[in-house]
Design a protein around this motif. Structure first.
Motif, PDB file in Angstrom:
ATOM      1  N   GLY A 123       0.815  -1.213   0.000  1.00  0.00           N
ATOM      2  CA  GLY A 123       0.000   0.000   0.000  1.00  0.00           C
ATOM      3  C   GLY A 123       0.845   1.259   0.000  1.00  0.00           C
ATOM      4  O   GLY A 123       0.555   2.221  -0.718  1.00  0.00           O
ATOM      5  N   ILE A 124       1.904   1.267   0.819  1.00  0.00           N
ATOM      6  CA  ILE A 124       2.784   2.437   0.887  1.00  0.00           C
ATOM      7  C   ILE A 124       3.422   2.716  -0.481  1.00  0.00           C
ATOM      8  O   ILE A 124       3.395   3.837  -0.989  1.00  0.00           O
ATOM      9  CB  ILE A 124       3.873   2.230   1.955  1.00  0.00           C
ATOM     10  CG1 ILE A 124       3.236   2.184   3.351  1.00  0.00           C
ATOM     11  CG2 ILE A 124       4.930   3.329   1.890  1.00  0.00           C
ATOM     12  CD1 ILE A 124       4.194   1.764   4.450  1.00  0.00           C
ATOM     13  N   LEU A 125       3.990   1.654  -1.061  1.00  0.00           N
ATOM     14  CA  LEU A 125       4.631   1.818  -2.380  1.00  0.00           C
ATOM     15  C   LEU A 125       3.596   2.126  -3.457  1.00  0.00           C
ATOM     16  O   LEU A 125       3.857   2.913  -4.380  1.00  0.00           O
ATOM     17  CB  LEU A 125       5.407   0.541  -2.739  1.00  0.00           C
ATOM     18  CG  LEU A 125       6.585   0.202  -1.807  1.00  0.00           C
ATOM     19  CD1 LEU A 125       7.209  -1.123  -2.196  1.00  0.00           C
ATOM     20  CD2 LEU A 125       7.637   1.311  -1.862  1.00  0.00           C
ATOM     21  N   GLY A 126       2.399   1.519  -3.324  1.00  0.00           N
ATOM     22  CA  GLY A 126       1.342   1.762  -4.308  1.00  0.00           C
ATOM     23  C   GLY A 126       0.853   3.197  -4.273  1.00  0.00           C
ATOM     24  O   GLY A 126       0.625   3.817  -5.322  1.00  0.00           O
ATOM     25  N   VAL A 127       0.684   3.768  -3.071  1.00  0.00           N
ATOM     26  CA  VAL A 127       0.246   5.165  -2.939  1.00  0.00           C
ATOM     27  C   VAL A 127       1.283   6.102  -3.542  1.00  0.00           C
ATOM     28  O   VAL A 127       0.952   7.032  -4.287  1.00  0.00           O
ATOM     29  CB  VAL A 127      -0.026   5.517  -1.463  1.00  0.00           C
ATOM     30  CG1 VAL A 127      -0.189   7.028  -1.306  1.00  0.00           C
ATOM     31  CG2 VAL A 127      -1.276   4.809  -0.964  1.00  0.00           C
TER      32      VAL A 127
END
Length: 404
Positions: A341-345
């Motif tokens: 999620g962090i990398l995706g955001v």
């Protein structure tokens, strides 16, 4: 019983020991979250873009088009002008006519208007001045008409000839002097009337005189505030319909009226609905990536359970209960999802910024998208880890220790 802090520590250790596998496991989540975040951001940017574009075409406007000739006259103009909430109104009449400048002839849209048209439609001048109600044979040119339509550029005070086609089949030619040239229209689509860049504006009284007519083709009106535009538009519609003899029972039937009416708020709503529908469609496609990502996490976690069967047996023999094993695997799965999620955001923010820059859209990124991206990734990871975690927690310790 393991605490959440200890479970997170174990999960981080497990992820760190298999960095490549963890990264590949999170890849589906990264792509899915990035796509969702970028698409929702683009939807918000398109909504703002449409609002800004319409703002360049005028503010709080209402446009009424007649669907036939001899429908709108001065009486209809007064009906609109006297409607509460109307701040200004300009009659308009448009035809495409042959325009001659020097030896060049072009077919150009001619719009007959009054002086109020400048404020109502937010017409900004590059040079010269706009029409007044006392003007006669003068014209204001759209930017493209002055600079690109003819073999030579047209300047202030240059003469040009317009050949008007009358309804009886005859023609009349009149010379006009250029009084002003409009600024280049910043809008990339037309939302409030004719494309001003390729239009010539002349006094409507002169246009009717040359055409030997007295009617108008449309009215452009403006309300006192943006909040009132829809209510005022409805009141104009009601009064105009009754004035033109439309039965009371047909006031809500557009087909019973000899005109069409729309306003800025309605256009924005329709465009935003279109943008939202497109965003939802693309986001649904992006959610497929999240589904694939969740299946990937589940598969990897099942493999992990198999690889760590003996380790699970040892943990149970040391006193770890079913809840401890369950929490270890669920937390690890959730951590992989959260990492994705962090990398995706971050990827979604960068991607939306690049696309918005390429499409020349305003950069709109609602803060809630950050939490949305984290939330989706965490829930996907958590959900995908439930079955593998339950399988690990349900193992018989003796059978687990015998596993090779």
């Amino acid at each position: 019983m393991l605490s959440i802090k200890e479970s997170i520590k174990f999960a981080m250790g497990s992820i760190g020991n298999a960095k490549l596998r963890s990264a590949l496991t999170a890849l589906g989540i990264i792509i899915g979250v990035a796509a969702v975040v970028a698409n929702v951001s683009l939807g918000a940017s398109f909504n703002q873009f449409f609002t800004d574009e319409l703002g360049t075409q005028g503010s709080n406007f209402i446009i009424i088009y007649s669907q036939d000739v001899n429908i709108f006259f001065d009486k209809e103009l007064n009906v609109i002008k006297n409607t509460p909430g109307i701040d200004g109104v300009s009659p308009a009449k448009g035809q495409t006519e042959e325009v001659t400048y020097l030896s060049s002839k072009r077919q150009i849209s001619i719009q007959g208007v009054t002086a109020d048209e400048q404020d109502i439609s937010n017409l900004q001048l590059e040079v010269g001045s706009f029409l007044t109600d006392k003007d006669k044979y003068v014209a204001v040119l759209g930017n493209d008409v002055a600079n690109t339509k003819f073999d030579k550029n047209i300047s202030i005070k240059n003469p040009l000839e317009i050949n008007f086609k009358r309804r009886d089949g005859t023609n009349v030619t009149q010379k006009f002097i250029v009084k002003g040239i409009l600024q280049k229209n910043k809008a990339t689509f037309v939302g409030g009337g004719p494309d001003r860049d390729v239009t010539i504006y002349i006094p409507i009284a002169i246009m009717n005189e040359l055409l030997n007519t007295t009617d108008y083709g449309a009215f452009t009106a403006r309300t006192a505030s943006a909040e009132s535009v829809r209510n005022v538009s409805n009141e104009v519609d009601r009064r105009l319909a009754l004035h033109l003899g439309v039965p009371t029972r047909d006031l809500n039937n557009p087909d019973a009226k000899p005109y069409r009416i729309f306003n800025q708020a309605d256009i924005i709503d329709r465009l935003n609905t279109l943008a939202n529908s497109l965003t939802i469609l693309i986001t649904m496609v992006a959610l497929i990536s999240l589904l694939v990502g969740s299946i990937g996490i589940m598969n990897i976690m099942l493999v992990t359970v198999t690889e760590r069967t003996r380790e699970i047996g040892i943990m149970k023999s040391l006193g770890f209960n079913k809840y401890d094993i369950l929490s270890l695997f669920i937390v690890e799965s959730a951590m992989v999802g959260l990492l994705g999620g962090i990398l995706g955001v971050l990827l979604g923010i960068i991607g939306s910024y690049l696309v918005e820059s390429f499409l020349n859209l305003p950069h709109i990124f609602p803060v809630y998208l950050i939490f949305l991206g984290f939330g989706i990734a965490f829930i996907v990871g958590l959900t995908a880890g439930v079955y593998p975690a339950n399988k690990a927690a349900s193992m018989d310790p003796v059978e687990a220790l015998r596993h090779e």
